[in-house]
Design an enzyme around this catalytic site. Structure first.
Site, PDB file in Angstrom:
ATOM      1  N   LYS A   1      33.050  34.181  34.917  1.00  0.00           N
ATOM      2  CA  LYS A   1      33.955  33.039  35.045  1.00  0.00           C
ATOM      3  C   LYS A   1      33.686  32.068  33.922  1.00  0.00           C
ATOM      4  O   LYS A   1      32.563  31.986  33.409  1.00  0.00           O
ATOM      5  CB  LYS A   1      33.709  32.327  36.378  1.00  0.00           C
ATOM      6  CG  LYS A   1      34.837  31.397  36.796  1.00  0.00           C
ATOM      7  CD  LYS A   1      36.050  32.202  37.222  1.00  0.00           C
ATOM      8  CE  LYS A   1      36.873  31.523  38.260  1.00  0.00           C
ATOM      9  NZ  LYS A   1      37.552  32.484  39.136  1.00  0.00           N
TER      10      LYS A   1
HETATM   11  N1  GLU Z   1      40.992  33.499  38.583  1.00  0.00           N
HETATM   12  C1  GLU Z   1      41.350  34.535  39.506  1.00  0.00           C
HETATM   13  C2  GLU Z   1      40.284  34.683  40.572  1.00  0.00           C
HETATM   14  O1  GLU Z   1      39.556  33.765  40.854  1.00  0.00           O
HETATM   15  C3  GLU Z   1      41.706  35.836  38.815  1.00  0.00           C
HETATM   16  C4  GLU Z   1      40.626  36.465  37.995  1.00  0.00           C
HETATM   17  C5  GLU Z   1      41.073  37.674  37.169  1.00  0.00           C
HETATM   18  O2  GLU Z   1      42.237  38.041  37.245  1.00  0.00           O
HETATM   19  O3  GLU Z   1      40.231  38.205  36.461  1.00  0.00           O
HETATM   20  O4  GLU Z   1      40.202  35.681  41.229  1.00  0.00           O
END
Ligand code: GLU
Length: 418
Positions: free
Chosen positions: A106
């Site tokens: 993240k």
């Molecule tokens: N930000 C989204 C989540 O928290 C999607 C992450 C992604 O598609 O890699 O799951």
């Protein structure tokens, strides 16, 4: 509100909470509670008036035992290193519960994007992409959208990466616009899985989601799509909110019309078809059948949980309930479909996008939605199997038992180097 829970503490306590049910030693559990590495970087960006501004940004690569690190990048003034670490951990267990061959990561920039022009945001995004370039890659770490980022930012990151690397590699990032290598169904995917997971929970409990009254906290992409799709199943969306506050109508709100109103005015709060205005806390305590928290972490703490009257919660947001809230809700027999399953549609369709990018072969929206449905239903079944087998108190524990075991198995099968 009592003191804010630190999301990283919450993640670690969620793992501790299931350690006794996972067939692995404490030493491996310890590994699974910490990110493998975290980048903290300072970005210097030129404002439109020629002055320079410094921004702090993070990327946490939590775990790569099951595949490339995967997870979004958020732009928010409240971003902290611990928040990004927690979110990267939740991604690890999210990709594991839906059993897609990816790890967890993240990123975030400490910024309020509403205070910057589009060209300033482009320079900021490209500055971050330049810092990320050595650590991301189609087989290494694949970012995606998160809070306050979307196709526009993903397209900029892809272009920056491809320019630096002198290649075409759309699978280095997901959540792109269709013309830049995005997937059909990606924008709707988070809300879609939130509603599929809720529907499965109602079925499991012997109910029917089409009879449900629903409240949705947060009306960004995940919240509004959840409202629209649950309405399509016949449920009645009686309340929605955003950061400006909430609105209520006992007979139901029209999700699309509220969205059009928000697009026009910037918020849902003055919507004319509403009977009553609500605060976010009042919305979260409504006596509804289904509550969908779709904003940020810590929306419900132990104190507010005492007032929650929903029967089922499906978490479109990441980390909206604190561990203290979980305990209170379990005692009240409120069933929570945890974030790592409920909102996993986003990363699942990101996975489909990555697969399509690698094959240079693109799927129809129908195929995307069918494959997503199958993955979420299978994950829900794995969750309820663990719930029953270990006689667990919460669906969250069940989701972590399954996912922590999968990550631990991948780690142990690979062995340790050096
Ligand atoms: N930000 C989204 C989540 O928290 C999607 C992450 C992604 O598609 O890699 O799951």
């Amino acid at each position: 509100m009592s003191e804010e829970a630190n999301p990283f503490d919450s993640l670690q306590s969620q793992i501790d909470d299931v350690a006794e049910y996972v067939d692995v030693g404490d030493d491996v559990i310890e590994r699974l509670k910490h990110p493998e590495r975290v980048l903290e970087t300072n970005l210097t960006v030129e404002r439109d008036d020629g002055s320079l501004e410094r921004f702090t940004a993070f990327r946490s690569q939590f775990n790569g035992d099951r595949g490339p690190y995967k997870g979004g990048i958020r732009y928010h003034p409240g971003v902290t290193c611990d928040e990004v670490k927690a979110l990267s951990g939740w991604m690890t267990y999210k990709t594991a519960i839906v059993d897609i061959p990816l790890g967890g990561g993240k990123g975030g920039i400490v910024v309020d994007p509403t205070e910057y022009s589009e060209s300033e945001l482009e320079r900021l995004t490209r500055a971050f992409a330049k810092e990320l370039a050595p650590m991301i890659g189609v087989d290494r770490d694949v970012p995606a959208p998160d809070v306050n980022t979307g196709q526009r930012e993903m397209n900029w990151i892809k272009d920056t990466y491809e320019t630096i690397e002198n290649t075409t590699e759309p699978g280095v990032i997901t959540g792109k616009a269709l013309d830049s290598g995005g997937s059909e169904g990606r924008v709707e995917a988070t809300g879609r899985s939130t509603v599929i997971a809720a529907r499965e929970a109602f079925d499991y409990l012997g109910g029917d989601i089409s009879d449900a009254t629903v409240a949705v906290q947060g009306y960004g992409n995940a919240g509004w799509i959840s409202a629209k799709l649950v309405e399509e199943l016949g449920a009645t969306v009686v309340a929605v909110s955003d950061s400006s506050g909430g609105i209520y109508n006992e007979d139901g709100l029209d999700a699309r019309d509220v969205k059009a109103f928000k697009n026009e005015t910037g918020s849902v709060s003055e919507y004319s078809e509403a009977d009553e205005a609500l605060t976010n806390d009042e919305l979260l305590s409504l006596d509804v059948d289904l509550l969908i928290p779709a904003a940020l972490e810590n929306a419900v703490d132990a104190e507010l949980a005492e007032d929650v009257e929903a029967d089922v919660i499906s978490e479109a947001a990441n980390g909206p309930l604190t561990p203290g809230a979980d305990e209170v809700l379990a005692e009240k027999d409120c069933i929570t479909v945890p974030d790592i399953l409920a909102n996993a549609g986003g990363v699942t369709v990101s996975y489909f996008e990555w697969v399509q990018n690698r094959q240079r072969f693109y799927w129809s929206e129908k195929r995307v939605n069918e494959e997503l449905e199958a993955i979420i239903v299978d994950a829900f079944d794995a969750l309820t199997d663990a719930y029953e087998e270990h006689d667990l108190e919460t669906f969250r524990q069940a989701a972590y038992v399954v996912s922590v075991q999968r990550v631990a198995d991948a780690f142990e099968e690979a062995g340790t180097f050096p």
